[in-house]
Design a protein around this motif. Sequence first.
Motif, PDB file in Angstrom:
ATOM      1  N   PHE A 174       0.851  -1.183   0.000  1.00 13.53           N
ATOM      2  CA  PHE A 174       0.000   0.000   0.000  1.00 13.53           C
ATOM      3  C   PHE A 174       0.889   1.236   0.000  1.00 13.53           C
ATOM      4  O   PHE A 174       2.059   1.167   0.415  1.00 13.53           O
ATOM      5  N   PRO A 175       0.367   2.388  -0.416  1.00 15.61           N
ATOM      6  CA  PRO A 175       1.140   3.632  -0.293  1.00 15.61           C
ATOM      7  C   PRO A 175       1.411   3.957   1.171  1.00 15.61           C
ATOM      8  O   PRO A 175       0.711   3.503   2.079  1.00 15.61           O
ATOM      9  N   GLU A 176       2.460   4.758   1.415  1.00 20.35           N
ATOM     10  CA  GLU A 176       2.782   5.138   2.786  1.00 20.35           C
ATOM     11  C   GLU A 176       1.673   5.984   3.393  1.00 20.35           C
ATOM     12  O   GLU A 176       1.385   5.873   4.577  1.00 20.35           O
ATOM     13  N   ARG A 177       1.035   6.833   2.613  1.00 24.43           N
ATOM     14  CA  ARG A 177      -0.019   7.710   3.116  1.00 24.43           C
ATOM     15  C   ARG A 177      -1.347   7.282   2.505  1.00 24.43           C
ATOM     16  O   ARG A 177      -1.494   7.206   1.281  1.00 24.43           O
ATOM     17  N   ILE A 178      -2.319   6.972   3.380  1.00 22.74           N
ATOM     18  CA  ILE A 178      -3.649   6.520   2.937  1.00 22.74           C
ATOM     19  C   ILE A 178      -4.691   7.444   3.565  1.00 22.74           C
ATOM     20  O   ILE A 178      -5.088   7.245   4.724  1.00 22.74           O
ATOM     21  N   PRO A 179      -5.157   8.470   2.892  1.00 26.23           N
ATOM     22  CA  PRO A 179      -6.190   9.353   3.464  1.00 26.23           C
ATOM     23  C   PRO A 179      -7.554   8.673   3.438  1.00 26.23           C
ATOM     24  O   PRO A 179      -7.885   7.934   2.507  1.00 26.23           O
ATOM     25  N   ALA A 180      -8.335   8.912   4.479  1.00 21.48           N
ATOM     26  CA  ALA A 180      -9.687   8.355   4.538  1.00 21.48           C
ATOM     27  C   ALA A 180     -10.559   8.989   3.474  1.00 21.48           C
ATOM     28  O   ALA A 180     -10.505  10.195   3.228  1.00 21.48           O
ATOM     29  N   GLY A 181     -11.366   8.161   2.821  1.00 20.11           N
ATOM     30  CA  GLY A 181     -12.283   8.645   1.805  1.00 20.11           C
ATOM     31  C   GLY A 181     -11.694   8.815   0.435  1.00 20.11           C
ATOM     32  O   GLY A 181     -12.427   9.096  -0.519  1.00 20.11           O
ATOM     33  N   GLU A 182     -10.373   8.676   0.267  1.00 26.69           N
ATOM     34  CA  GLU A 182      -9.737   8.834  -1.028  1.00 26.69           C
ATOM     35  C   GLU A 182      -9.326   7.468  -1.579  1.00 26.69           C
ATOM     36  O   GLU A 182      -9.021   6.541  -0.841  1.00 26.69           O
ATOM     37  N   SER A 183      -9.305   7.380  -2.910  1.00 28.04           N
ATOM     38  CA  SER A 183      -8.948   6.130  -3.560  1.00 28.04           C
ATOM     39  C   SER A 183      -7.427   5.985  -3.619  1.00 28.04           C
ATOM     40  O   SER A 183      -6.711   6.912  -3.998  1.00 28.04           O
ATOM     41  N   VAL A 184      -6.926   4.814  -3.222  1.00 27.97           N
ATOM     42  CA  VAL A 184      -5.501   4.502  -3.301  1.00 27.97           C
ATOM     43  C   VAL A 184      -5.358   3.160  -4.017  1.00 27.97           C
ATOM     44  O   VAL A 184      -6.320   2.405  -4.176  1.00 27.97           O
ATOM     45  N   THR A 185      -4.141   2.857  -4.427  1.00 27.36           N
ATOM     46  CA  THR A 185      -3.886   1.636  -5.197  1.00 27.36           C
ATOM     47  C   THR A 185      -3.155   0.617  -4.339  1.00 27.36           C
ATOM     48  O   THR A 185      -2.099   0.915  -3.770  1.00 27.36           O
ATOM     49  N   ALA A 186      -3.737  -0.555  -4.251  1.00 29.70           N
ATOM     50  CA  ALA A 186      -3.081  -1.679  -3.570  1.00 29.70           C
ATOM     51  C   ALA A 186      -2.466  -2.584  -4.641  1.00 29.70           C
ATOM     52  O   ALA A 186      -3.124  -2.918  -5.636  1.00 29.70           O
ATOM     53  N   ARG A 187      -1.209  -2.975  -4.442  1.00 27.71           N
ATOM     54  CA  ARG A 187      -0.512  -3.831  -5.397  1.00 27.71           C
ATOM     55  C   ARG A 187      -0.341  -5.222  -4.791  1.00 27.71           C
ATOM     56  O   ARG A 187       0.314  -5.381  -3.771  1.00 27.71           O
ATOM     57  N   VAL A 188      -0.961  -6.204  -5.432  1.00 31.31           N
ATOM     58  CA  VAL A 188      -0.969  -7.574  -4.937  1.00 31.31           C
ATOM     59  C   VAL A 188      -0.179  -8.450  -5.913  1.00 31.31           C
ATOM     60  O   VAL A 188      -0.406  -8.391  -7.125  1.00 31.31           O
ATOM     61  N   THR A 189       0.766  -9.231  -5.384  1.00 29.50           N
ATOM     62  CA  THR A 189       1.558 -10.148  -6.196  1.00 29.50           C
ATOM     63  C   THR A 189       1.073 -11.577  -5.969  1.00 29.50           C
ATOM     64  O   THR A 189       0.984 -12.035  -4.819  1.00 29.50           O
ATOM     65  N   ILE A 190       0.762 -12.258  -7.080  1.00 29.76           N
ATOM     66  CA  ILE A 190       0.279 -13.642  -7.027  1.00 29.76           C
ATOM     67  C   ILE A 190       1.307 -14.520  -7.739  1.00 29.76           C
ATOM     68  O   ILE A 190       1.693 -14.240  -8.882  1.00 29.76           O
TER      69      ILE A 190
END
Length: 812
Positions: A174-190
């Motif tokens: 996840f990004p270091e800063r995650i503000p509430a209510g805003e969209s952020v990008t999660a990077r998942v490795t499979i």
Amino acid sequence: VLLLGRRFFLPRLALPFRILLLLTAAAAAAAPSAILPGASPRVVYLVDESPSMAGYLPALSRTVADEIASLPSSVRADVLGFSASVREVAVSLRGGSRPALRFRASSGRGFDFASALKAAWFRIPAGEPGLVVLFTDGDFDRSALPLPPPGVEVAVRALPPVTVDDTAVAGLLFPERIPAGESVTARVTISSNRPGRATLELLCDGRTLASVSVETDKGAVEKAIPVRFSAPGLRTVLARVTTEMPDSFPGNDYLERTVLVTGPPRVAVFCPDDEERARWLELLGGRAETPIGRFDPFSYSGVLLADLPGAEVPEGLERFVKLGGGVFIAGGSAAFDDDYRRGGLKRISPLEPDPTGGKRVDILLLIDKSGSLDRPAPGSGLTCFQLLKNAVIASMELAGPAARIGCVAFDARPHLLFPLTSLRSPDERLEAQRKVAALRAEGGTDLSAALEKAAEMLKAEGADVRHLVVFHDGETVPGNYLETFRALAAAGVKVHLVAVGKVNRRVMEEIREAARASLTVFGENDWADFPRRFRRMLDQLKGERVKKGPFSVSLAPAASASLGLEGSVPPVGAVAAVKLAEDCPLFASCRPLGLPLAAGRIHGAGRCAAFASSLGWSPAWRKGAGADFLKALLDWTFDTSRLARASLSLEERGEALILTALLTEPDGSPALGRKVFARLRLPNGEKRVKLLSYAAGRYRCRLVGLSIPEAVTAVLEVDGKEAGAFPLAPAGAGERAAGAFEPQALEALASALGGRYGSGPLRPERDLPGRRSLLPFLGLLFCLLLLAERAACLPALSRALRSLSRGSHGRP
């Protein structure tokens, strides 16, 4: 004789010696090992059935069965599987047999390796040789392992090579800063070892954030998923992958991460009184609201409970606080009742109900079960006696460590249903309720005999406060009950009369005057409300839940250290009868009673605060110094920025764990020159370590020889003050990928247990304790026989040499 023996017999012994030499060599080849007399070793196979072993278990079933078939028939073998608990797969197997074994991978994540080892030791009789063969991938804590008893050996075995299909979640960022209510990008490795299609889900605290379809291939695939968090605070995110194809290692199909979501607090307010709720909403400002519809605590950063009965408290608050949420409890006439003690708030609230003030209270119920009560109760559909039984059964929930309840039923004679007891266990409570439910209204009435039995019970039990509750309609045979009531009143027993049925008011008034008792009469139209009123009456008998003042208030030292408050605050008009929970900081108390007024508690990564008064009881606290105190206490509870100003992380580096703390000042600058400690709450106790500064605002500690297999809680101390509690787990912790067991870890495990590590099959002649190889003995015998044979041949050899010497000199 000696000369004749040397000349004729010794040369002839060479042939027998040579024959014995051949027999010795044949014996060494045919029987290289044997079990010594009286030694019958026991072999215990201990197989790890945790989720990370799922791909190996089918092959291990065949491997263990083949080894048991290769054991001598005098050997007995047991097969145990273990994960969170130990189970018997097969016991008392005879060597040489081929059992049908079936191991199964557990679905849970618990693991108790020490108990599994002790169970294996227990299978081997004391004083006899034994061997424990351990199959595991080494994915657990190797510290503080129990050593085997004398005579027991341990063999840690490499896992068999397997070819499996596996799809796993290898990373979650996840990004270091995650503000509430805003969209952020999660990077998942499979990662996967074959192509196919899978479904990837992201869940936050049990709720689905996103679900996407993923095309897998041999190797690793990274997927970017947009997500949004509605409320600030610590949030636990679970990435889970599911596939329709076979998966040999389901334990690595998920990965958890704890992330910090920043933003202004969002507080849910629960209060049954509209005016009181409006007062708290005003104190909280625009950051609070009243939930509508289904309540999810993880949609908020805090929850405020104002004058809320324990039975109406939302579920899931303990886990909510543990993961970083805040809960504020405010008093009132309905708050801090017995349901608070039994509910989930018991483990998070800093204040606990204490209506008895530390005194022991006994309540004895004396129930008239004569036939006169077997009449219909208007408006209820039940008889008067049935309603009475239901009320008594419900009252048993009020029993506890400080209040005991007993029951005596009577008709023409008394019947003891259960003595004065706290009914601590559910079985005791259920048994007492069954006895009350089995009562039938029948027979005559003798109040005198029943009253003597009750007086005897109350006299024998030395409680601080004694209550006698008598259910009676006033119809009884003549007797000395009035004298007994006067004696009870003189002894300090508080009598409470409950007139039920068709009441003889003259007799009941006589009893009331003799016992100096309270009298409650239930008329024809009062029976429908009888259970609720009776429960409230018993609740009041246990003590005063509200202490009426006014009381002056003094601030504790913790108010200055944690809230930054000093000076004085206004008095309170009333306060709930509560006591301070263990190891909780006290912020304010009431004088002269010494009752706690405000306190806090750190539970996991979150906080819970309690205020034992009400804004309705104490209008002066709605503004001025009182309002400032409450606002500071609310900020201490709900402020999520404290999680950003202090954070802890844990990562693996080789054989060590690195614990790192990041400290910042309120303005965002790094905190320098601080004394930083961390208290790790491990399963086997608490460990306190010191963190040293190595960069601006960063402090760290190297943990060697410490393994943390699961998430634990660490309390961070900065300059002697608690800065928060944080859940920790090593970066990348989770189930291992297919076939990724580490031989080095197994070798270290074998060394820790004083055993040996090997990758080949079990060899009875070498590995079984109690078996001794004959080769050394046969080799020694072979050498002795060889020397004897040479000695036997020596005289003939001497004569031949002398003859040869004489011939060379020309002698006959």
